[in-house]
Motif scaffolding. Structure first.
Motif, PDB file in Angstrom:
ATOM      1  N   PHE A   1      75.774  35.100   7.207  1.00 37.71           N
ATOM      2  CA  PHE A   1      74.523  35.922   7.129  1.00 37.71           C
ATOM      3  C   PHE A   1      74.547  37.270   7.606  1.00 37.71           C
ATOM      4  N   ALA A   2      73.968  38.028   6.854  1.00 38.63           N
ATOM      5  CA  ALA A   2      73.766  39.509   7.600  1.00 38.63           C
ATOM      6  C   ALA A   2      72.062  39.881   7.561  1.00 38.63           C
ATOM      7  N   ILE A   3      71.828  40.288   8.744  1.00 41.21           N
ATOM      8  CA  ILE A   3      70.332  40.659   8.793  1.00 41.21           C
ATOM      9  C   ILE A   3      70.464  42.158   9.014  1.00 41.21           C
ATOM     10  N   HIS A   4      69.790  42.993   7.954  1.00 42.60           N
ATOM     11  CA  HIS A   4      69.978  44.427   7.820  1.00 42.60           C
ATOM     12  C   HIS A   4      68.449  44.932   8.225  1.00 42.60           C
ATOM     13  N   ILE A   5      68.616  46.009   9.151  1.00 39.52           N
ATOM     14  CA  ILE A   5      67.446  46.684   9.219  1.00 39.52           C
ATOM     15  C   ILE A   5      67.680  48.069   9.563  1.00 39.52           C
ATOM     16  N   SER A   6      66.847  48.758   8.678  1.00 36.96           N
ATOM     17  CA  SER A   6      67.093  50.313   8.817  1.00 36.96           C
ATOM     18  C   SER A   6      65.823  50.887   9.312  1.00 36.96           C
ATOM     19  N   THR A   7      65.964  51.829  10.168  1.00 39.30           N
ATOM     20  CA  THR A   7      64.958  52.274  11.040  1.00 39.30           C
ATOM     21  C   THR A   7      65.066  53.831  11.352  1.00 39.30           C
ATOM     22  N   LYS A   8      63.820  54.489  11.775  1.00 39.33           N
ATOM     23  CA  LYS A   8      63.950  56.048  11.977  1.00 39.33           C
ATOM     24  C   LYS A   8      62.314  56.308  12.943  1.00 39.33           C
ATOM     25  N   ASN A   9      62.686  56.349  14.272  1.00 40.31           N
ATOM     26  CA  ASN A   9      61.866  56.906  15.106  1.00 40.31           C
ATOM     27  C   ASN A   9      60.494  55.698  15.150  1.00 40.31           C
ATOM     28  N   ARG A  10      61.001  54.506  15.336  1.00 44.01           N
ATOM     29  CA  ARG A  10      60.068  53.462  15.528  1.00 44.01           C
ATOM     30  C   ARG A  10      60.668  52.502  16.292  1.00 44.01           C
ATOM     31  N   LYS A  11      61.009  53.054  17.609  1.00 44.30           N
ATOM     32  CA  LYS A  11      61.627  52.406  18.544  1.00 44.30           C
ATOM     33  C   LYS A  11      61.115  51.040  18.988  1.00 44.30           C
ATOM     34  N   ASP A  12      59.711  51.098  19.308  1.00 42.02           N
ATOM     35  CA  ASP A  12      58.794  49.940  19.911  1.00 42.02           C
ATOM     36  C   ASP A  12      58.816  48.825  18.828  1.00 42.02           C
ATOM     37  N   ASP A  13      58.664  49.338  17.439  1.00 41.55           N
ATOM     38  CA  ASP A  13      58.509  48.140  16.381  1.00 41.55           C
ATOM     39  C   ASP A  13      59.896  47.785  16.246  1.00 41.55           C
ATOM     40  N   LEU A  14      60.842  48.361  16.363  1.00 44.90           N
ATOM     41  CA  LEU A  14      62.305  47.774  16.274  1.00 44.90           C
ATOM     42  C   LEU A  14      62.420  46.832  16.975  1.00 44.90           C
ATOM     43  N   LEU A  15      61.991  47.220  18.396  1.00 46.33           N
ATOM     44  CA  LEU A  15      62.634  46.248  19.541  1.00 46.33           C
ATOM     45  C   LEU A  15      61.768  44.899  19.586  1.00 46.33           C
ATOM     46  N   LEU A  16      60.750  45.009  19.141  1.00 43.55           N
ATOM     47  CA  LEU A  16      60.023  43.873  18.882  1.00 43.55           C
ATOM     48  C   LEU A  16      60.592  42.646  17.955  1.00 43.55           C
ATOM     49  N   THR A  17      60.935  43.606  16.633  1.00 43.40           N
ATOM     50  CA  THR A  17      61.574  42.806  15.666  1.00 43.40           C
ATOM     51  C   THR A  17      62.814  42.188  16.071  1.00 43.40           C
ATOM     52  N   LEU A  18      63.527  42.850  16.812  1.00 47.23           N
ATOM     53  CA  LEU A  18      64.921  42.464  17.167  1.00 47.23           C
ATOM     54  C   LEU A  18      64.788  41.321  18.191  1.00 47.23           C
ATOM     55  N   ALA A  19      63.793  41.329  19.016  1.00 51.36           N
ATOM     56  CA  ALA A  19      63.514  40.178  19.942  1.00 51.36           C
ATOM     57  C   ALA A  19      63.322  38.877  19.257  1.00 51.36           C
ATOM     58  N   THR A  20      62.861  39.077  18.033  1.00 52.91           N
ATOM     59  CA  THR A  20      62.528  37.689  17.291  1.00 52.91           C
ATOM     60  C   THR A  20      63.973  37.316  16.581  1.00 52.91           C
ATOM     61  N   VAL A  21      64.557  38.493  16.222  1.00 53.04           N
ATOM     62  CA  VAL A  21      65.742  38.022  15.302  1.00 53.04           C
ATOM     63  C   VAL A  21      66.978  37.634  16.359  1.00 53.04           C
ATOM     64  N   TYR A  22      66.978  38.189  17.512  1.00 58.42           N
ATOM     65  CA  TYR A  22      68.240  37.811  18.395  1.00 58.42           C
ATOM     66  C   TYR A  22      68.791  36.469  18.447  1.00 58.42           C
ATOM     67  N   PRO A  23      67.776  35.509  18.879  1.00 54.51           N
ATOM     68  CA  PRO A  23      68.064  34.119  18.848  1.00 54.51           C
ATOM     69  C   PRO A  23      69.159  33.584  17.685  1.00 54.51           C
ATOM     70  N   LEU A  24      68.625  34.160  16.542  1.00 56.95           N
ATOM     71  CA  LEU A  24      69.508  33.690  15.493  1.00 56.95           C
ATOM     72  C   LEU A  24      70.923  34.136  15.314  1.00 56.95           C
ATOM     73  N   LEU A  25      71.276  34.996  16.318  1.00 61.68           N
ATOM     74  CA  LEU A  25      72.521  35.431  16.599  1.00 61.68           C
ATOM     75  C   LEU A  25      73.618  34.583  17.320  1.00 61.68           C
ATOM     76  N   GLU A  26      72.892  33.552  17.751  1.00 59.67           N
ATOM     77  CA  GLU A  26      73.586  32.477  18.502  1.00 59.67           C
ATOM     78  C   GLU A  26      74.620  31.938  17.797  1.00 59.67           C
TER      79      GLU A  26
END
Length: 300
Positions: free
Chosen positions: A3-28
Motif C-alpha cells: 500500500f501507498a498513501i499519497h497526499i499532495s499539499t501546498k501551504n497547509r502545514k497544520d492540516d497536513l501535520l494533523l493528517t499525518l499524525a493519524t496516518v503515521y501508525p499505519l506505517l508500522e
C-alpha cells in the motif's frame, strides 16, 4: 499486498501535520508507505514533515506545478499494489482501513477504484454508523479514494491541462471505457475537515474556481460523449447558466462563464487530440450508473 498513501499539499502545514499524525501508525506495517508531495509550499511544510515524520517519503517542487502534476508523479512512480489518496485535510475515521480496502479489492476483481464514504465538516460526526451498502457509481471524490494500480496503469494519467477540477471524472470515464468499475464502499469513512458553508461563499478565488469547474465539465463532455450528445449537453449547460444564474441576477458568474467558453475554444486542440468517444451503447450503459456519493451525513 503493498500500500501507498499519497497526499499532495501546498501551504497547509497544520492540516497536513494533523493528517499525518493519524496516518503515521499505519506505517508500522512494512508493506505500507506514505508519500507527501509538497507543491512549492512557503510555510515550512517540508521542514516540519522531515522533523516530525521522518518515515514519510517527501517529494518537493521548489515552485508550484499543480496538484494534478503531483498526483500523477506519485501514481506513476509507486511500486505499490494499491494507492490510497487523501487530501491534506482528510483522515480515516474507520479502524483498519487498509485491511478493509485490500480485502475488498481481492473480493471484487472488476473494481478498479474504491470511493470512500466521506464526512465533510469541521467537527467530528456524533456517530459513524451507516446502513449504506457498496455499489457501482459513475465517479469519485479526490479527497478519499483508493486505486487498484493495475487499473491506473490501464488508463492515461490525469490531464494536467485541466489544472484543477474534473480530473476525477476524466479518470472515471477512462475506467469505464476500459471495463473497470468504480465502487462506493461505505465501510471506510474519511473525515474531510472543511466548512462547506464557508466554501460556498463568494471569496477572492470564486471566479477562478467557478471558471475551472465549469470548463472541466465541458472538457469531459467533448472528450467522451458521442458527437450529437456532446453538443446537446454543452448547449444545455450554457442555457442553465443563463437561466439559473445570470438571468436571476448572479452577475458574478458572467466573467467566469465567458472565461470558460474561451478556455474551451483555446484548449480545443487538446480535446481533439485526446478524444475517446463513447459508442451510443457505451454511453447508454454509462448513464445507467448511479451518481457518485459525495457527501455523507450521520444517520439517526
Amino acid at each position: 499486498m503493498k500500500f501507498a498513501i499519497h497526499i499532495s499539499t501546498k501551504n497547509r502545514k497544520d492540516d497536513l501535520l494533523l493528517t499525518l499524525a493519524t496516518v503515521y501508525p499505519l506505517l508500522e506495517n512494512p508493506a505500507v508507505e506514505c508519500v507527501v508531495f509538497d507543491d512549492g509550499s512557503e510555510d515550512g511544510t517540508a521542514e516540519a514533515v522531515k522533523i516530525k515524520f521522518p518515515e514519510v517519503h517527501l517529494l518537493q517542487n521548489k515552485t508550484s506545478k499543480g496538484y494534478i502534476y503531483c498526483r500523477n508523479v506519485m501514481l506513476n512512480e509507486t511500486q505499490a499494489d494499491v494507492a490510497v489518496s487523501l487530501d491534506d485535510d482528510a483522515h480515516f475515521l474507520s479502524d483498519n482501513p487498509l485491511e478493509i480496502i485490500g480485502e475488498y479489492f481481492k473480493e471484487n476483481p472488476k473494481c478498479g477504484l474504491i470511493a470512500f464514504r466521506i464526512y465533510w465538516s469541521k467537527t467530528a460526526p456524533e456517530s459513524t454508523k451507516s446502513s449504506q451498502v457498496p455499489e457501482v457509481v459513475k465517479s469519485f471524490v479526490g479527497c478519499g479514494h483508493a486505486w487498484r494500480m493495475d487499473a491506473w496503469r490501464d488508463i492515461p494519467s490525469y490531464p494536467e491541462w485541466f489544472e484543477f477540477y474534473g480530473e476525477e471524472n476524466f479518470a472515471s470515464l477512462q475506467l469505464f471505457k476500459n471495463s473497470w468499475e468504480i465502487q462506493y464502499m461505505p465501510q471506510v469513512l474519511v473525515w474531510h475537515r472543511v466548512d462547506l458553508k464557508q466554501r460556498k461563499n463568494v471569496t477572492k478565488d470564486f471566479a477562478l474556481r467557478y471558471r475551472r469547474g465549469l470548463r472541466a465539465g465541458w472538457f469531459n463532455i467533448f472528450l467522451f460523449y458521442p458527437p450529437g450528445k456532446a453538443l446537446r449537453f454543452f448547449l444545455y449547460s450554457v442555457w442553465r447558466q443563463m437561466k439559473t444564474k445570470i438571468l436571476r441576477g448572479q452577475l458574478q458568474v458572467v466573467f467566469p462563464v465567458l472565461g470558460a467558453l474561451w478556455d474551451l475554444l483555446r484548449l480545443s486542440p487538446n480535446i481533439l487530440k485526446n478524444r475517446t468517444a463513447f459508442t451510443p451503447k457505451e454511453f447508454a450503459n454509462y448513464t445507467k450508473l448511479k451518481e457518485p456519493k459525495i457527501y455523507w451525513k450521520p444517520e439517526n
